[in-house]
Write a protein that holds these residues in place. Structure first.
Motif, PDB file in Angstrom:
ATOM      1  N   ALA A   1       0.720  -1.033   0.108  1.00  0.00           N
ATOM      2  CA  ALA A   1      -0.116  -0.121  -0.200  1.00  0.00           C
ATOM      3  C   ALA A   1       0.915   1.335   0.062  1.00  0.00           C
ATOM      4  O   ALA A   1       2.057   1.344   0.611  1.00  0.00           O
ATOM      5  CB  ALA A   1      -0.837   0.037   1.226  1.00  0.00           C
ATOM      6  N   THR A   2       0.417   2.356  -0.796  1.00  0.00           N
ATOM      7  CA  THR A   2       0.952   3.455  -0.792  1.00  0.00           C
ATOM      8  C   THR A   2       0.136   4.495  -0.888  1.00  0.00           C
ATOM      9  O   THR A   2       0.422   5.608  -0.759  1.00  0.00           O
ATOM     10  CB  THR A   2       1.756   3.630  -1.972  1.00  0.00           C
ATOM     11  OG1 THR A   2       0.990   3.616  -3.141  1.00  0.00           O
ATOM     12  CG2 THR A   2       2.818   2.800  -2.303  1.00  0.00           C
ATOM     13  N   GLY A   3      -0.935   4.357   0.016  1.00  0.00           N
ATOM     14  CA  GLY A   3      -2.035   5.406   0.255  1.00  0.00           C
ATOM     15  C   GLY A   3      -1.919   6.263   1.758  1.00  0.00           C
ATOM     16  O   GLY A   3      -2.825   7.112   2.003  1.00  0.00           O
ATOM     17  N   ARG A   4      -0.871   5.704   2.489  1.00  0.00           N
ATOM     18  CA  ARG A   4      -0.870   6.528   3.752  1.00  0.00           C
ATOM     19  C   ARG A   4       0.604   7.277   3.933  1.00  0.00           C
ATOM     20  O   ARG A   4       1.236   7.358   2.726  1.00  0.00           O
ATOM     21  CB  ARG A   4      -0.570   5.343   4.943  1.00  0.00           C
ATOM     22  CG  ARG A   4      -1.898   4.387   4.850  1.00  0.00           C
ATOM     23  CD  ARG A   4      -2.214   3.659   6.043  1.00  0.00           C
ATOM     24  NE  ARG A   4      -3.360   2.642   5.824  1.00  0.00           N
ATOM     25  CZ  ARG A   4      -3.360   1.445   5.517  1.00  0.00           C
ATOM     26  NH1 ARG A   4      -2.251   1.007   5.183  1.00  0.00           N
ATOM     27  NH2 ARG A   4      -4.373   0.898   5.589  1.00  0.00           N
ATOM     28  N   SER A   5       0.564   8.144   4.908  1.00  0.00           N
ATOM     29  CA  SER A   5       1.787   8.956   5.064  1.00  0.00           C
ATOM     30  C   SER A   5       3.044   8.219   4.858  1.00  0.00           C
ATOM     31  O   SER A   5       3.228   6.920   5.208  1.00  0.00           O
ATOM     32  CB  SER A   5       1.849   9.457   6.349  1.00  0.00           C
ATOM     33  OG  SER A   5       0.590  10.298   6.863  1.00  0.00           O
ATOM     34  N   PHE A   6       4.096   8.832   4.224  1.00  0.00           N
ATOM     35  CA  PHE A   6       5.689   8.405   3.955  1.00  0.00           C
ATOM     36  C   PHE A   6       5.651   7.556   3.021  1.00  0.00           C
ATOM     37  O   PHE A   6       6.693   6.752   2.997  1.00  0.00           O
ATOM     38  CB  PHE A   6       6.071   8.052   5.467  1.00  0.00           C
ATOM     39  CG  PHE A   6       5.636   9.053   6.598  1.00  0.00           C
ATOM     40  CD1 PHE A   6       6.116  10.131   6.554  1.00  0.00           C
ATOM     41  CD2 PHE A   6       5.093   8.242   7.591  1.00  0.00           C
ATOM     42  CE1 PHE A   6       5.617  10.899   7.691  1.00  0.00           C
ATOM     43  CE2 PHE A   6       4.532   9.224   8.705  1.00  0.00           C
ATOM     44  CZ  PHE A   6       4.987  10.435   8.657  1.00  0.00           C
ATOM     45  N   SER A   7       4.579   7.094   1.867  1.00  0.00           N
ATOM     46  CA  SER A   7       4.608   6.389   0.971  1.00  0.00           C
ATOM     47  C   SER A   7       4.523   6.677  -0.377  1.00  0.00           C
ATOM     48  O   SER A   7       4.073   8.081  -0.502  1.00  0.00           O
ATOM     49  CB  SER A   7       3.485   5.224   1.202  1.00  0.00           C
ATOM     50  OG  SER A   7       2.147   5.813   1.142  1.00  0.00           O
ATOM     51  N   ASP A   8       4.857   6.301  -1.401  1.00  0.00           N
ATOM     52  CA  ASP A   8       4.621   6.787  -2.522  1.00  0.00           C
ATOM     53  C   ASP A   8       4.716   5.877  -3.742  1.00  0.00           C
ATOM     54  O   ASP A   8       5.721   4.976  -3.864  1.00  0.00           O
ATOM     55  CB  ASP A   8       6.018   7.775  -2.770  1.00  0.00           C
ATOM     56  CG  ASP A   8       6.017   8.338  -4.211  1.00  0.00           C
ATOM     57  OD1 ASP A   8       5.367   9.555  -4.268  1.00  0.00           O
ATOM     58  OD2 ASP A   8       6.618   7.998  -5.016  1.00  0.00           O
ATOM     59  N   PHE A   9       3.583   5.637  -4.734  1.00  0.00           N
ATOM     60  CA  PHE A   9       3.606   4.696  -5.484  1.00  0.00           C
ATOM     61  C   PHE A   9       4.627   4.749  -6.628  1.00  0.00           C
ATOM     62  O   PHE A   9       5.090   3.505  -6.955  1.00  0.00           O
ATOM     63  CB  PHE A   9       2.057   4.829  -6.276  1.00  0.00           C
ATOM     64  CG  PHE A   9       1.930   3.829  -7.231  1.00  0.00           C
ATOM     65  CD1 PHE A   9       1.448   2.510  -6.738  1.00  0.00           C
ATOM     66  CD2 PHE A   9       1.692   4.114  -8.573  1.00  0.00           C
ATOM     67  CE1 PHE A   9       1.241   1.750  -7.835  1.00  0.00           C
ATOM     68  CE2 PHE A   9       1.525   3.237  -9.447  1.00  0.00           C
ATOM     69  CZ  PHE A   9       1.169   1.812  -9.028  1.00  0.00           C
ATOM     70  N   PRO A  10       4.965   5.835  -7.313  1.00  0.00           N
ATOM     71  CA  PRO A  10       6.077   5.678  -8.306  1.00  0.00           C
ATOM     72  C   PRO A  10       7.263   5.307  -7.676  1.00  0.00           C
ATOM     73  O   PRO A  10       7.876   4.573  -8.310  1.00  0.00           O
ATOM     74  CB  PRO A  10       6.259   7.224  -8.441  1.00  0.00           C
ATOM     75  CG  PRO A  10       5.010   7.779  -8.464  1.00  0.00           C
ATOM     76  CD  PRO A  10       4.579   7.284  -7.162  1.00  0.00           C
ATOM     77  N   THR A  11       7.688   5.516  -6.477  1.00  0.00           N
ATOM     78  CA  THR A  11       9.005   5.055  -5.987  1.00  0.00           C
ATOM     79  C   THR A  11       8.786   3.606  -5.566  1.00  0.00           C
ATOM     80  O   THR A  11       9.825   2.696  -5.851  1.00  0.00           O
ATOM     81  CB  THR A  11       9.144   5.715  -4.417  1.00  0.00           C
ATOM     82  OG1 THR A  11       9.240   7.070  -4.631  1.00  0.00           O
ATOM     83  CG2 THR A  11      10.439   5.197  -3.808  1.00  0.00           C
ATOM     84  N   ILE A  12       7.590   2.999  -5.065  1.00  0.00           N
ATOM     85  CA  ILE A  12       7.687   1.267  -4.769  1.00  0.00           C
ATOM     86  C   ILE A  12       7.523   0.569  -6.118  1.00  0.00           C
ATOM     87  O   ILE A  12       8.030  -0.327  -6.337  1.00  0.00           O
ATOM     88  CB  ILE A  12       6.252   1.104  -4.046  1.00  0.00           C
ATOM     89  CG1 ILE A  12       6.286  -0.411  -3.557  1.00  0.00           C
ATOM     90  CG2 ILE A  12       5.189   0.998  -5.087  1.00  0.00           C
ATOM     91  CD1 ILE A  12       5.392  -0.740  -2.403  1.00  0.00           C
ATOM     92  N   ILE A  13       7.110   1.418  -7.194  1.00  0.00           N
ATOM     93  CA  ILE A  13       7.061   0.642  -8.630  1.00  0.00           C
ATOM     94  C   ILE A  13       8.620   0.725  -9.192  1.00  0.00           C
ATOM     95  O   ILE A  13       8.868  -0.316  -9.717  1.00  0.00           O
ATOM     96  CB  ILE A  13       6.233   1.354  -9.600  1.00  0.00           C
ATOM     97  CG1 ILE A  13       4.662   1.199  -9.222  1.00  0.00           C
ATOM     98  CG2 ILE A  13       6.601   0.988 -11.008  1.00  0.00           C
ATOM     99  CD1 ILE A  13       4.098  -0.218  -9.437  1.00  0.00           C
ATOM    100  N   LYS A  14       9.032   1.776  -8.887  1.00  0.00           N
ATOM    101  CA  LYS A  14      10.651   1.779  -9.291  1.00  0.00           C
ATOM    102  C   LYS A  14      11.334   0.571  -8.604  1.00  0.00           C
ATOM    103  O   LYS A  14      12.212   0.091  -9.098  1.00  0.00           O
ATOM    104  CB  LYS A  14      11.270   3.274  -8.855  1.00  0.00           C
ATOM    105  CG  LYS A  14      12.722   3.600  -9.463  1.00  0.00           C
ATOM    106  CD  LYS A  14      13.029   4.731  -9.127  1.00  0.00           C
ATOM    107  CE  LYS A  14      14.636   4.925  -9.383  1.00  0.00           C
ATOM    108  NZ  LYS A  14      15.092   4.859 -10.692  1.00  0.00           N
ATOM    109  N   SER A  15      11.203   0.701  -7.268  1.00  0.00           N
ATOM    110  CA  SER A  15      11.938  -0.392  -6.339  1.00  0.00           C
ATOM    111  C   SER A  15      11.703  -1.819  -6.892  1.00  0.00           C
ATOM    112  O   SER A  15      12.369  -2.552  -6.904  1.00  0.00           O
ATOM    113  CB  SER A  15      11.626  -0.321  -4.779  1.00  0.00           C
ATOM    114  OG  SER A  15      11.756   0.989  -4.350  1.00  0.00           O
TER     115      SER A  15
END
Length: 206
Positions: free
Chosen positions: A153-167
């Motif tokens: 999940a990336t819908g909460r504080s300190f998270s980021d969807f493009p960053t997790i996809i890159k990882s």
């Protein structure tokens, strides 16, 4: 005494952004009959120590700093050194203000039971998320970065969807397709089962 992967499920709560949810966490143990690395210090230190079964604890590696992955860490610190990526220090301090951890860094290696574990920094779900690759065991421990069915999940504080996809794209999906993905919650999957769905995840902004 060949190395193996053991597993225990612990239950408790996860709290962030003013909400609290009941969760079941996977705690993974990698080692042989004499020594072990514990991956994630979730909820129940007694259950985790029972799974360690008297083996020497080489390290307790927290895949990230969300409270459901670190809330047993202070109680386990007497058994072995606790490691966390320093980008999640602020999350750690919210739960353990007076207990320190050892810093993890990308590319760091641990040896246990004759096999090597490599730390891969995989931010996105949280800034300090890591995945642990054990190539000799054909195993990857992803915490909450990659699950059966998609990214964490990336819908909460300190998270980021493009960053997790890159990882996931640059650090995880490049591993062999038959690599077993042992997740922080839910079922084990494989890199080969998840990789074909990358475009779907991006399209739906999972």
């Amino acid at each position: 005494m060949s190395a193996r992967v053991d597993h225990v499920v612990t239950s408790g709560t996860f709290s962030l952004d003013g909400g609290t949810w009941d969760v079941d966490n996977n705690v993974w143990l990698v080692g042989d009959d004499t020594e072990v690395v514990i991956i994630d210090a979730a909820h129940d230190p007694d259950a985790i120590l029972a799974a360690a079964d008297g083996r020497r604890v080489v390290a307790i590696i927290c895949t990230h700093g969300h409270d459901d992955h670190i809330n047993a860490a202070a109680d386990l610190a007497a058994a072995g050194p606790v490691y966390l990526h320093p980008a999640d220090d602020f999350l750690w301090r919210a739960i353990h203000p007076t207990t320190d951890f050892h810093p993890l860094h990308d590319g760091q290696h641990f040896e246990v039971g004759g096999v090597f574990l490599e730390v891969l920094h995989t931010p996105g779900h949280a800034p300090g998320c890591v995945s642990i690759h054990a190539p000799q065991l054909n195993a990857l421990f992803t915490g909450d970065t990659l699950f059966e069915g998609g990214p964490g999940a990336t819908g909460r504080s300190f998270s980021d969807f493009p960053t997790i996809i890159k990882s996931i794209t640059e650090r995880l999906l490049v591993l062999p397709a038959n690599t077993k993905v042992h997740t922080g919650h839910g079922n084990t999957t494989t890199i080969g089962a998840e990789a074909p769905h990358l475009d779907e995840w991006i399209a739906r902004g999972h």
